[in-house]
Structure formats: C-alpha cells, structure tokens
Write an enzyme that holds these catalytic residues in place. Structure first.
Site, PDB file in Angstrom:
ATOM      1  N   SER A 107      65.116  16.693  11.043  1.00  0.00           N
ATOM      2  CA  SER A 107      64.752  17.292  12.330  1.00  0.00           C
ATOM      3  C   SER A 107      65.320  16.520  13.522  1.00  0.00           C
ATOM      4  CB  SER A 107      63.231  17.372  12.464  1.00  0.00           C
ATOM      5  OG  SER A 107      62.659  16.077  12.430  1.00  0.00           O
ATOM      6  N   CYS A 108      65.899  15.354  13.286  1.00  0.00           N
ATOM      7  CA  CYS A 108      66.459  14.531  14.368  1.00  0.00           C
ATOM      8  C   CYS A 108      67.945  14.802  14.513  1.00  0.00           C
ATOM      9  CB  CYS A 108      66.265  13.043  14.079  1.00  0.00           C
ATOM     10  SG  CYS A 108      64.543  12.546  14.029  1.00  0.00           S
ATOM     11  N   VAL A 109      68.386  14.873  15.764  1.00  0.00           N
ATOM     12  CA  VAL A 109      69.813  15.088  16.014  1.00  0.00           C
ATOM     13  C   VAL A 109      70.518  13.776  16.273  1.00  0.00           C
ATOM     14  CG1 VAL A 109      69.685  17.436  16.821  1.00  0.00           C
ATOM     15  CG2 VAL A 109      69.329  15.587  18.422  1.00  0.00           C
ATOM     16  N   PRO A 152      65.307  11.591   9.599  1.00  0.00           N
ATOM     17  CA  PRO A 152      64.766  12.908   9.250  1.00  0.00           C
ATOM     18  C   PRO A 152      65.717  14.029   9.672  1.00  0.00           C
ATOM     19  CG  PRO A 152      63.061  11.569  10.247  1.00  0.00           C
ATOM     20  CD  PRO A 152      64.374  10.833  10.424  1.00  0.00           C
TER      21      PRO A 152
END
Length: 103
Positions: free
Chosen positions: A101-103, A99
């Site tokens: 939103s994940c780093v 996703p």
C-alpha cells in the site's frame, strides 16, 4: 539486491534500502535506520516496530488503519512517530518489506 553496513553489521537490502532478511534486525539496526531518516527512537517507537514485526511474521497485510486500531498508537500518533511516511518508514525501520500500500 545488495548489502549495506548498518550498525557495524552487513545487512541484505533491496534497491530501496529495505531489509530482505528480517532475521538480521535488532534494536541497534533499527536505531541506525531511524537515524538515516531523521527519527530518534523512543519506547513507543519500539512498541510499534515490535507490533509490525509480529504481524508480518503472522502473514498479515499491514495498513495504517490496522496499526491505528492496534491499541498501541492511533493513526495521528503513528504520523507523529514516523512523519512523512508512517507505514513506509516504520516498516523500513522494523526490518520488514515495504507494504504494497506504500508508494
């Protein structure tokens, strides 16, 4: 992009090891991916993975909050199932892209 042998199957993956073809996923692949991360999958894990795969197919943007409101597991439970990166690891094991939103 490249390929990796996972659960005796040649799987298409990106540079971070995320599957690029979700149709190549099955429970054996999920178990092998989870083992690489140090997670032993339970029925509850598979409930979350099935939810993520379904929402991905529907085109929904996945977030930790959305999974926490799914009724399958709350946010704390998601962290317990997938420690160290709940959405990052659950998405990887579910055979879907990481996703945004994940780093």
């Amino acid at each position: 992009m490249g390929q990796k042998v996972i659960a005796n199957k040649t799987i298409d993956v990106n540079d971070e090891g995320y599957m690029t073809d979700p149709s190549q996923w099955d429970k054996d692949v999920a178990s092998a991916l989870a083992e690489e991360i140090g997670i032993e999958l339970s029925d509850k894990h598979f409930e979350v993975l099935d939810y993520l795969r379904e929402k991905f197919k529907e085109g929904e943007v996945l977030t930790i909050r959305k999974v926490g409101k799914s009724g399958i597991v709350d946010i704390k439970g998601l962290y317990q199932l997938f420690p160290g990166g709940p959405l990052k690891y659950s998405s990887k094991i579910a055979g879907i892209p990481k996703p945004a939103s994940c780093v």
